[in-house]
Design a protein around this motif. Structure first.
Motif, mmCIF file in Angstrom:
data_model
loop_
_atom_site.group_PDB
_atom_site.id
_atom_site.type_symbol
_atom_site.label_atom_id
_atom_site.label_comp_id
_atom_site.label_asym_id
_atom_site.label_seq_id
_atom_site.Cartn_x
_atom_site.Cartn_y
_atom_site.Cartn_z
ATOM 1 N N ASP A 53 -4.651 32.704 -30.792
ATOM 2 C CA ASP A 53 -4.717 33.041 -32.190
ATOM 3 C C ASP A 53 -3.647 34.063 -32.526
ATOM 4 N N THR A 54 -3.538 34.370 -33.817
ATOM 5 C CA THR A 54 -2.597 35.351 -34.336
ATOM 6 C C THR A 54 -3.374 36.522 -34.920
ATOM 7 N N HIS A 55 -2.670 37.620 -35.222
ATOM 8 C CA HIS A 55 -3.301 38.762 -35.865
ATOM 9 C C HIS A 55 -2.357 39.326 -36.916
ATOM 10 N N ALA A 56 -2.828 39.398 -38.151
ATOM 11 C CA ALA A 56 -2.076 40.008 -39.248
ATOM 12 C C ALA A 56 -2.942 41.105 -39.857
ATOM 13 N N TYR A 57 -2.349 42.285 -40.050
ATOM 14 C CA TYR A 57 -3.096 43.436 -40.530
ATOM 15 C C TYR A 57 -2.636 43.929 -41.901
ATOM 16 N N ASP A 58 -1.438 43.541 -42.313
ATOM 17 C CA ASP A 58 -0.871 44.056 -43.554
ATOM 18 C C ASP A 58 -1.288 43.185 -44.728
ATOM 19 N N THR A 59 -1.957 43.787 -45.688
ATOM 20 C CA THR A 59 -2.372 43.081 -46.893
ATOM 21 C C THR A 59 -1.344 43.310 -48.006
#
Length: 373
Positions: A284-290
């Motif tokens: 999977d991937t991980h994105a934290y910036d909204t």
């Protein structure tokens, strides 16, 4: 006691489960007709192997025991004691696996370092090129797309459980009551809000300084593989992500062996598990910036396809599903979940992060104990 649970994801459902188990009545409210968030968009892995020591590992191990017991009573959740293999290919990766196998809590996790022949004896589908694997016997899996419905059916059979979908809670008038967007006020003795990644609206009003962030991930699922994949599988990039592997060996890996550019850009690891129908869930991937992107991007899927095919030593079946999901993660890494009283008889429980599917039965049990149910 009448307990009102808000949110029908896995965390809310497990709170309802423990309340029913202790002889109480439950009213369960969900803003969608059925849960549609992270609880159905995940791997379904009960993932003990990478957890930090102390409270996090204790919670995961307790949850693993609870999942197995629930699975014996509710076969529809698809509980399987799969274990997992984290495959390694380089000396630096092997050193991290070797260090993990020497941890003081290695036996509790079921860690064992295997050579390729021993790994293939556990999972003959791994015909690719690797130099060893870290085995974790305590890992397991359930079927996330159907587990919530199976659990709900079991709760309904108790005669003390009521489910109302399509009801968004707008207010907490006090005294264990909630008011929904249909204008109905529901009365109870205690309210537990398990709203997942829904952190706006009422949640923001009740807890404006909530120490929780949202995380977005991409995943995919294939047609049936055509053969069993008996264990879950991870790659060595998971060492960089999970806290159990921190230490000098991981520092050396990070210093000497960079991630592939796509993996680094999307904060990626491989997790791979076979579904009951034979298909493979991959991420999977991980994105934290909204704000998060509204679309999925192809490069992570191409990277994961290459990694899986190298491990399996064969082409992947056709990809039939691609999706993104968002979950809530407590920003304090030392805490398994954020639990906060937000009213005279109301509590908010949120932010288990990527541990939600793994730890939810134990988190809910802790809530029930703390509130004296």
């Amino acid at each position: 006691m009448r307990v009102i649970v808000v949110g029908a994801g896995v965390l809310g459902t497990m709170h309802a489960w423990h309340a029913i188990e202790r002889g109480h009545e439950v009213l369960h409210l969900e803003r969608e007709d059925e849960a549609r968030g992270a609880s159905v968009r995940n791997f379904g892995q009960i993932w003990v192997s990478g957890r930090a020591g102390g409270e996090e590992l204790d919670t995961a191990l307790r949850a693993r025991t609870l999942w197995e017991a629930i699975g014996a009573r509710v076969p529809g959740i698809g509980f399987r004691a799969t274990g997992s293999l984290t495959v390694v290919r380089t000396d630096a990766e092997h050193a991290v696996a070797e260090a993990a196998a020497r941890r003081p809590d290695a036996a509790a996790r079921g860690y064992r370092l295997l050579d390729p022949a021993a790994a293939r004896a556990l999972n003959p589908a791994l015909r690719g090129d690797f130099t060893g694997a870290l085995w974790c016997a305590r890992d397991a899996a359930v079927e996330p797309r159907v587990a919530q419905r199976a659990l709900k059916d079991a709760l309904l059979a108790s005669g003390r459980y009521t489910y109302l979908g399509g009801r968004e809670v707008r207010d907490l008038p006090g005294g264990g009551a909630v008011r929904d967007d249909h204008g109905t006020t529901h009365h109870g003795d205690a309210v537990v809000l398990c709203t997942g990644a829904w952190l706006g609206g009422l949640v923001r009003e009740l807890a404006p300084d909530l120490p929780v962030r949202r995380v977005r991930l991409q995943m995919m699922q294939t047609d049936p593989l055509g053969e069993p994949l008996p264990t879950s599988v991870a790659d060595a990039d998971s060492f960089r992500y999970y806290p159990a592997y921190r230490g000098p060996a991981l520092d050396a890996l990070n210093a000497t062996q960079a991630q592939a550019p796509t993996a680094a850009a999307h904060r990626m690891q491989l997790l791979l598990v076979q579904r009951a129908d034979g298909g493979l869930t991959i991420g999977d991937t991980h994105a934290y910036d909204t704000p998060f992107a509204f679309d999925t991007v192809e490069e992570p899927y191409e990277h994961l396809t290459g990694v899986v095919e190298a491990v399996l030593g064969r082409p992947l079946p056709r990809i039939r599903h691609r999706w993104a999901g968002v979950y809530a993660q407590c920003t304090d890494p030392a805490r398994v979940v954020h639990r906060q009283q937000v009213g005279d008889a109301a509590w908010l429980v949120t932010g288990p992060g990527g541990r939600g599917m793994t730890c939810s039965p134990a988190i809910a049990e802790t809530t029930a104990d703390a509130l004296g149910w």
